[in-house]
Scaffold this motif. Structure first.
Motif, PDB file in Angstrom:
ATOM      1  N   GLY A 104       0.783  -1.223   0.000  1.00  0.00           N
ATOM      2  CA  GLY A 104       0.000   0.000   0.000  1.00  0.00           C
ATOM      3  C   GLY A 104       0.817   1.276   0.000  1.00  0.00           C
ATOM      4  O   GLY A 104       2.049   1.267  -0.045  1.00  0.00           O
ATOM      5  N   MET A 105       0.096   2.346   0.035  1.00  0.00           N
ATOM      6  CA  MET A 105       0.692   3.671  -0.048  1.00  0.00           C
ATOM      7  C   MET A 105       1.710   3.934   1.056  1.00  0.00           C
ATOM      8  O   MET A 105       2.745   4.548   0.833  1.00  0.00           O
ATOM      9  CB  MET A 105      -0.421   4.713   0.024  1.00  0.00           C
ATOM     10  CG  MET A 105       0.042   6.123  -0.199  1.00  0.00           C
ATOM     11  SD  MET A 105      -1.338   7.256  -0.269  1.00  0.00           S
ATOM     12  CE  MET A 105      -2.176   6.682  -1.731  1.00  0.00           C
ATOM     13  N   MET A 106       1.435   3.437   2.258  1.00  0.00           N
ATOM     14  CA  MET A 106       2.308   3.700   3.396  1.00  0.00           C
ATOM     15  C   MET A 106       3.302   2.565   3.647  1.00  0.00           C
ATOM     16  O   MET A 106       4.086   2.634   4.579  1.00  0.00           O
ATOM     17  CB  MET A 106       1.469   3.962   4.643  1.00  0.00           C
ATOM     18  CG  MET A 106       0.429   5.062   4.483  1.00  0.00           C
ATOM     19  SD  MET A 106       1.104   6.680   4.131  1.00  0.00           S
ATOM     20  CE  MET A 106       1.427   7.249   5.786  1.00  0.00           C
ATOM     21  N   GLN A 107       3.247   1.518   2.809  1.00  0.00           N
ATOM     22  CA  GLN A 107       4.172   0.389   2.893  1.00  0.00           C
ATOM     23  C   GLN A 107       4.222  -0.217   4.296  1.00  0.00           C
ATOM     24  O   GLN A 107       5.264  -0.291   4.940  1.00  0.00           O
ATOM     25  CB  GLN A 107       5.568   0.806   2.430  1.00  0.00           C
ATOM     26  CG  GLN A 107       5.646   1.073   0.943  1.00  0.00           C
ATOM     27  CD  GLN A 107       5.464  -0.207   0.140  1.00  0.00           C
ATOM     28  OE1 GLN A 107       6.353  -1.022   0.044  1.00  0.00           O
ATOM     29  NE2 GLN A 107       4.279  -0.381  -0.436  1.00  0.00           N
ATOM     30  N   THR A 108       3.072  -0.642   4.779  1.00  0.00           N
ATOM     31  CA  THR A 108       3.001  -1.279   6.085  1.00  0.00           C
ATOM     32  C   THR A 108       2.854  -2.782   5.921  1.00  0.00           C
ATOM     33  O   THR A 108       2.602  -3.283   4.840  1.00  0.00           O
ATOM     34  CB  THR A 108       1.833  -0.693   6.912  1.00  0.00           C
ATOM     35  OG1 THR A 108       0.643  -0.745   6.145  1.00  0.00           O
ATOM     36  CG2 THR A 108       2.106   0.747   7.302  1.00  0.00           C
ATOM     37  N   SER A 109       3.035  -3.481   7.022  1.00  0.00           N
ATOM     38  CA  SER A 109       3.076  -4.946   6.978  1.00  0.00           C
ATOM     39  C   SER A 109       1.706  -5.574   7.193  1.00  0.00           C
ATOM     40  O   SER A 109       0.788  -4.958   7.730  1.00  0.00           O
ATOM     41  CB  SER A 109       4.033  -5.459   8.067  1.00  0.00           C
ATOM     42  OG  SER A 109       3.474  -5.218   9.347  1.00  0.00           O
ATOM     43  N   ASP A 110       1.619  -6.836   6.783  1.00  0.00           N
ATOM     44  CA  ASP A 110       0.402  -7.611   7.017  1.00  0.00           C
ATOM     45  C   ASP A 110       0.112  -7.690   8.513  1.00  0.00           C
ATOM     46  O   ASP A 110      -1.043  -7.613   8.938  1.00  0.00           O
ATOM     47  CB  ASP A 110       0.545  -9.031   6.458  1.00  0.00           C
ATOM     48  CG  ASP A 110       0.579  -9.071   4.943  1.00  0.00           C
ATOM     49  OD1 ASP A 110       0.365  -8.021   4.304  1.00  0.00           O
ATOM     50  OD2 ASP A 110       0.815 -10.172   4.396  1.00  0.00           O
ATOM     51  N   TRP A 111       1.169  -7.856   9.317  1.00  0.00           N
ATOM     52  CA  TRP A 111       1.000  -7.956  10.763  1.00  0.00           C
ATOM     53  C   TRP A 111       0.336  -6.698  11.321  1.00  0.00           C
ATOM     54  O   TRP A 111      -0.587  -6.793  12.139  1.00  0.00           O
ATOM     55  CB  TRP A 111       2.349  -8.176  11.451  1.00  0.00           C
ATOM     56  CG  TRP A 111       2.188  -8.340  12.933  1.00  0.00           C
ATOM     57  CD1 TRP A 111       1.926  -9.500  13.599  1.00  0.00           C
ATOM     58  CD2 TRP A 111       2.218  -7.307  13.915  1.00  0.00           C
ATOM     59  NE1 TRP A 111       1.803  -9.254  14.948  1.00  0.00           N
ATOM     60  CE2 TRP A 111       1.977  -7.904  15.168  1.00  0.00           C
ATOM     61  CE3 TRP A 111       2.418  -5.939  13.874  1.00  0.00           C
ATOM     62  CZ2 TRP A 111       1.934  -7.190  16.360  1.00  0.00           C
ATOM     63  CZ3 TRP A 111       2.377  -5.212  15.060  1.00  0.00           C
ATOM     64  CH2 TRP A 111       2.140  -5.834  16.283  1.00  0.00           C
TER      65      TRP A 111
END
Length: 176
Positions: A104-111
């Motif tokens: 996503g746009m903010m490059q966050t993790s699945d966790w």
């Protein structure tokens, strides 16, 4: 007798109505000015995003700017800080995926998505990606005490901060 029904109190209430009307008009003018300022601010943020990613459309960028504003207000984070993260991580691309699995746009993790009650696939929705990152940034700020260290941690450079190989203020100045 009709003259007796007019009391000074009736005259006072008639007089006090006029200033209230003036006050209402003034409040309406102030509200209109605030609304126009908010629209200019949103449009300015949208214009900035388009200057960094020419593929963003005008309507999309305005809606996205409003999303940054709304989520920033919700989590007490300056929307420009959230936008800086989005610019660094994905150049405002909502479908970005890193080779390491960040989404996503903010490059966050699945966790993180799961931790905040979202499905990992929801990270491709800008409002979800921004919300997850804002909530995480807020928790990092609470842990580390400053947004400087929180942002360093968010962009995964905290180990260098911790061992003194990196000066956050100098590095973050490059993003200012």
């Amino acid at each position: 007798e009709p003259a007796e029904s007019e009391t000074p109190a009736d005259e006072e209430s008639a007089e006090s109505e006029e200033p209230e009307d003036d006050d209402d008009e003034e409040i309406d003018k102030e509200a209109e000015a605030e609304k126009k300022a908010a629209i200019r601010y949103r449009n300015g943020l949208a214009s900035y995003m388009r200057s960094k990613n020419s593929k963003l459309g005008k309507v999309w960028s305005r809606n996205l700017a409003q999303t940054f504003i709304d989520i920033g207000e919700k989590h007490d984070i300056d929307p420009k800080v959230l936008m800086a993260v989005a610019q660094r991580e994905s150049t405002f691309r909502s479908k970005a995926t890193s080779p390491y699995g960040y989404k996503g746009m903010m490059q966050t993790s699945d966790w993180l998505a799961k931790h905040y009650g979202y499905k990992p696939s929801d990270l491709y929705k800008p409002e979800v990606s921004i919300d997850v990152a804002a909530r995480y940034l807020k928790s990092l700020k609470k842990s580390f005490g400053t947004y400087t260290l929180a942002l360093c941690t968010l962009v995964e450079i905290f180990p260098q901060v911790f061992v003194g190989l990196f000066t956050p203020d100098a590095e973050l100045a490059a993003y200012a």
